[in-house]
Design a protein around this motif. Structure first.
Motif, PDB file in Angstrom:
ATOM      1  N   GLY A 113       0.831  -1.195   0.000  1.00  0.00           N
ATOM      2  CA  GLY A 113       0.000   0.000   0.000  1.00  0.00           C
ATOM      3  C   GLY A 113       0.859   1.235   0.000  1.00  0.00           C
ATOM      4  N   ALA A 114       0.429   2.268  -0.726  1.00  0.00           N
ATOM      5  CA  ALA A 114       1.238   3.477  -0.839  1.00  0.00           C
ATOM      6  C   ALA A 114       0.349   4.669  -1.154  1.00  0.00           C
ATOM      7  N   LYS A 115       0.854   5.849  -0.831  1.00  0.00           N
ATOM      8  CA  LYS A 115       0.197   7.095  -1.205  1.00  0.00           C
ATOM      9  C   LYS A 115       0.697   7.561  -2.560  1.00  0.00           C
ATOM     10  N   LEU A 116      -0.232   8.016  -3.390  1.00  0.00           N
ATOM     11  CA  LEU A 116       0.125   8.625  -4.666  1.00  0.00           C
ATOM     12  C   LEU A 116       0.038  10.144  -4.591  1.00  0.00           C
ATOM     13  N   GLY A 117      -0.378  10.633  -3.475  1.00  0.00           N
ATOM     14  CA  GLY A 117      -0.529  12.059  -3.254  1.00  0.00           C
ATOM     15  C   GLY A 117      -1.164  12.263  -1.899  1.00  0.00           C
ATOM     16  N   GLU A 118      -1.471  13.504  -1.570  1.00  0.00           N
ATOM     17  CA  GLU A 118      -2.019  13.787  -0.247  1.00  0.00           C
ATOM     18  C   GLU A 118      -3.339  13.075  -0.005  1.00  0.00           C
ATOM     19  N   ASN A 119      -4.161  12.923  -1.045  1.00  0.00           N
ATOM     20  CA  ASN A 119      -5.501  12.362  -0.879  1.00  0.00           C
ATOM     21  C   ASN A 119      -5.735  11.096  -1.697  1.00  0.00           C
ATOM     22  N   THR A 120      -4.694  10.496  -2.218  1.00  0.00           N
ATOM     23  CA  THR A 120      -4.848   9.316  -3.069  1.00  0.00           C
ATOM     24  C   THR A 120      -3.929   8.206  -2.588  1.00  0.00           C
ATOM     25  N   ARG A 121      -4.451   7.006  -2.553  1.00  0.00           N
ATOM     26  CA  ARG A 121      -3.656   5.865  -2.138  1.00  0.00           C
ATOM     27  C   ARG A 121      -4.014   4.644  -2.993  1.00  0.00           C
ATOM     28  N   ILE A 122      -3.067   3.695  -3.068  1.00  0.00           N
ATOM     29  CA  ILE A 122      -3.290   2.477  -3.830  1.00  0.00           C
ATOM     30  C   ILE A 122      -2.997   1.279  -2.947  1.00  0.00           C
TER      31      ILE A 122
END
Length: 834
Positions: free
Chosen positions: A210-219
């Motif tokens: 799991g990781a963040k792609l930005g302040e409000n987005t995660r995968i």
């Protein structure tokens, strides 16, 4: 009975020194945590007990102390500690559920509160993945819902609701809901794990990230791959495949949006009732392994059997691999969103799944000594010889104790091709909290839409086999005393002994269900109610020789192309493709539920609820006189089965102790006529009992306990009055669960202990199946900060646990068939976190 239930509840409320089982708080997304703000009590102490938020089968997520429902949850991390296990083995340790495993990865049997184990799968409970059903009907024959579910790192939690509002917040779920909740990447980082069986052959790799792609987005992405023979000796690679699940989430003020995909392509063996020696009396039978065949670790599967030779969907000869087992394939894509629209909270869930696969299994017809078995097929003086395996062609001497047991048997091999079990599901709901002078009123309205395809073909062959363990089963030929062959290369028939079960289902189901609820919360009191109206449209056609009306179903076919018809070739089943039978009917039923919850104190609440729901009948009424062969219509009384539940109980949560108790009264219908008129079921059941569960935590120690007491009766059998008043088969009085664990940080250990008491093998209430206890255990060590080594075992003491017996009484020759829990399996896992 009512007095007994009352006394049990009273005793449990005071027995905090030995609390009953554990409802662990299920992990909830931060996206939905805000949902619960409107459900908290009006008066809150300075330090109230930590809320346990639950949302499955409810209008909105809420603290369990404020909910008039009976619920349980398991955390994904706690599930994984006991090693890679099939989902059925996990659910056996959850309070209130009755699970009969031993079949394999899927097609296990699930029920709750004395509702009958109808005909496999989960007729009265719906299995969901992330809040939407995996299949619209949980008991499609040969392809039950758990076929398309796997337990791996991607599972964040499992929530179950028994009775209550399950009947109004999902279709076809009057008994309850099991919801598999996926991880969505809240925790950054990943894990990779390799596992290997130490006393069985299976290698497995699990991973997630799991990781963040930005302040409000995660995968998030996770899955597994495995390969090996499996938990029993079958002599070939029975387990191969895995799954990948991935999602991406975007959060914003007041909500989130999420898209996700799942790819499943996994093969695993299917196990059936096998040879067992039954002696003693019906009341006190003795079950023992025959020499050379262990009911816990052996199987009739072997590389010396097959292929499945038969006629295919188009009546053309085909040879299908017996190693297919449960070869499940599923590809799904989904979307989920929650957002604020004025004062309303809108929730939308949608998923489209392409489901299919091939499913083979062997199940027994009859067995005897070699001489007795040969005589049953070839007459007095008939002889037997091996038709496959290392002894192929060798005559078996009369009276020979081959394999140490001297047995031979007839097994039917079912091969079901699921061309399409595709489904589309959409659930849209809107909720609003109204601030009134006297309290808060929460209203919810929703619309559920679903389609479910059922396009399957049932093919069969029949073969004679010996009773050899260790994956060495071989086919057996029979010749008459005059030397005339009665079989062909070990095949007794290219179908079954008759045309029964040579079928094509091509049916589509459409479901539309508006629903709504209201909940009024004032002070310590919450009163709520909900209703749902399910309307269904069923269209399609059936092909099959067992539709009735004199349709032919047996023919002769020269499979070996020798210009002659062997007796086995004369028993060839085919499909009358020129004579389809229509399916054309609609159904509709109303479900409703009402409950009251009173928060007596910060840590204690009581509740009561009345619910009525139903389950639409699917494939279990097809191929029977219930469906008009000319119009495809179904009479109103046969379109669904109703379930009524009355329940009440208490919940306590204070100082590391949780205790919950629920008393229930259930009445249910079951119209299940799958096996034709001779084995039809049209009944009414009644069950009463108590569910007790609790959790005790002190420092490094945690103990979860559960006990379920059930008394069930067939109150009316409309086809066989002699069964009225009998106990349903496979219904134990008690199910006990204990899960003790200690966690010292670098070292942890635990066990799960499941006990079921005895029950009847069949509804005639003659032969008693003994109760048994199975134990699972783990030891976990962290030699480095990001490294973890786990040793885990299932059925640690190799218990012979009987789930199913084919015979209704002790057989005169002592030869029976039974399905048992898998024997001891021990595995080691090494996990790296990064």
């Amino acid at each position: 009975m009512k007095l007994k239930i009352t006394l049990l509840l009273f005793a449990a409320s005071g027995a905090l020194a030995a609390p009953a089982m554990a409802e662990d708080e299920a992990r909830r997304d931060s996206d939905s945590a805000a949902d619960t703000a409107d459900t908290q009590p009006a008066t809150v102490a300075a330090k109230p007990p930590a809320a346990e938020i639950f949302s499955t089968g409810m209008a909105k997520g809420r603290d369990r102390l404020d909910s008039a429902t009976s619920t349980s949850a398991l955390k994904g991390d706690d599930i994984q500690r006991f090693g890679p296990r099939p989902l059925g083995e996990v659910l056996r340790t959850m309070a209130g559920l009755r699970v009969a495993t031993g079949i394999g990865e899927g097609n296990n049997n699930y029920t709750v509160r004395g509702l009958p184990l109808a005909a496999g799968g989960s007729k009265y409970m719906q299995f969901q993945e992330d809040g939407l059903p995996v299949l619209e009907f949980g008991d499609l024959f040969n392809v039950a819902t758990d076929v398309y579910l796997r337990n791996d790192f991607t599972v964040s939690a499992i929530e179950t609701i028994r009775g209550g509002s399950a009947s109004t917040f999902a279709s076809n779920s009057p008994g309850g809901i099991v919801n598999i909740i996926s991880r969505t990447g809240e925790q950054e980082g990943g894990r990779a794990q390799v596992s290997s069986g130490l006393d069985f052959d299976e290698k497995r790799i699990d991973f997630d990230y799991g990781a963040k792609l930005g302040e409000n987005t995660r995968i998030y992405v996770g899955g597994f791959y495995r390969h090996g023979e499996g938990p029993r000796d079958i002599g070939f690679t029975g387990v191969r495949g895995g799954q990948i699940k991935a999602n991406i989430t975007r959060t914003f003020d007041g909500g989130f949006v999420r898209a996700y995909v799942k790819l499943l392509d996994d093969r695993s063996p299917t196990f059936a009732p096998y040879f067992v020696n039954i002696t003693g009396t019906n009341e006190d039978p003795q079950f023992r392994n025959f020499a050379g065949f262990d009911l816990r670790t052996d199987s009739t599967l072997s590389p010396f059997l097959g292929p499945v030779i038969t006629l295919d969907r188009n009546n053309q000869p085909v040879a299908l691999p017996i190693s297919t087992g449960q070869s499940a394939k599923s590809r799904s894509i989904g979307f989920e969103a929650q957002f604020e629209l004025g004062d309303w909270t809108i929730t939308e869930k949608m998923r489209y799944a392409v489901n299919g696969g091939d499913f083979s299994r062997m199940f027994p017809s009859r067995a005897n000594t070699v001489s007795g078995f040969a005589a049953s097929q070839g007459g007095v003086g008939a002889t037997a010889a091996y038709a496959s395996g290392p002894l192929s062609g060798q005559v078996i001497a009369p009276g020979s104790l081959i394999n140490g047991n001297g047995l031979a048997s007839l097994y039917f091999v079912s091969f079901v091709q699921a061309k399409s079990l595709d489904n589309f599901t959409n659930d849209l709901r809107a909720s609003r909290v109204w601030d009134l002078s006297s309290g808060k009123l929460t209203t919810t309205a929703g619309l559920y839409l679903a389609t479910q395809e059922l396009d399957t073909t049932w093919l069969h062959t029949a073969m004679n086999v010996d009773a050899a363990g260790g994956g060495q089963t071989a086919q057996v030929d029979i010749r008459s005393a005059a030397g005339q062959p009665q079989t062909l290369n070990g095949y007794f028939a290219f179908g079954r002994e008759s045309s029964l079960f040579r079928r094509i289902f091509d049916v589509d189901y459409r479901v539309l269900a508006p629903y709504g609820s209201v909940n009024f919360h004032v002070g310590k009191l919450a009163i709520g109610g909900s209703l749902r109206y399910d309307s269904g449209r069923v269209r399609g056609q059936l092909f099959g020789a067992d539709l009735g009306g004199g349709r032919p179903g047996l023919t002769s076919f020269d499979f070996n192309r020798d210009g002659a018809i062997n007796p086995a070739e004369a028993r060839t089943a085919f499909l009358p493709l020129d004579r389809p039978a229509p399916v054309n009917y609609d159904y509709g039923y109303l479900s409703y539920s009402g409950g009251v919850n009173y928060r007596v104190a910060e840590a204690f609440s009581v509740f009561a609820r009345y619910s009525k729901g139903a389950r639409a009948n699917a494939d279990k009424i097809l191929f029977t006189p219930v469906v008009d062969p000319l119009t495809g219509g179904v009479a109103n009384g046969d379109r669904e089965d109703a379930v009524t539940q009355i329940e009440g109980g208490f919940k306590l949560r204070k100082g590391g102790i949780t205790v919950n108790g629920t008393a229930f009264h259930v009445e249910a219908e079951d119209k299940n006529v799958l096996n034709g008129a001779a084995n039809a079921t049209n009944r009414v059941y009644k069950a009463e009992g108590v569910e007790l569960e609790g959790n005790f935590t002190r420092g490094v120690f945690n103990l979860m306990l559960a006990a379920t007491y059930t008394q069930a009766k067939i109150t009316e059998d409309r086809l066989n009055a002699a069964l009225t008043g009998k106990e349903p088969r496979h219904q134990p009085d008690w199910v006990f669960v204990a899960v003790p664990q200690v966690d010292f940080g670098k070292v942890a250990a635990g066990a799960n202990i499941v006990t079921i008491t005895g029950s009847y093998a069949q509804d005639s209430n003659l032969l008693r199946m003994p109760g048994f206890t199975t134990v699972g255990a783990y030891v976990e060590v962290q030699p480095a900060e990001n490294l973890q080594l786990t040793l885990s075992a299932q059925n640690l003491f190799n218990t012979l646990g009987i789930f199913e017996v084919n015979q209704a009484s002790v057989p005169a020759n002592g030869i029976g068939f039974a399905r048992a829990a898998n024997g001891r399996t021990v595995q080691a896992s090494l996990r790296l976190a990064f």
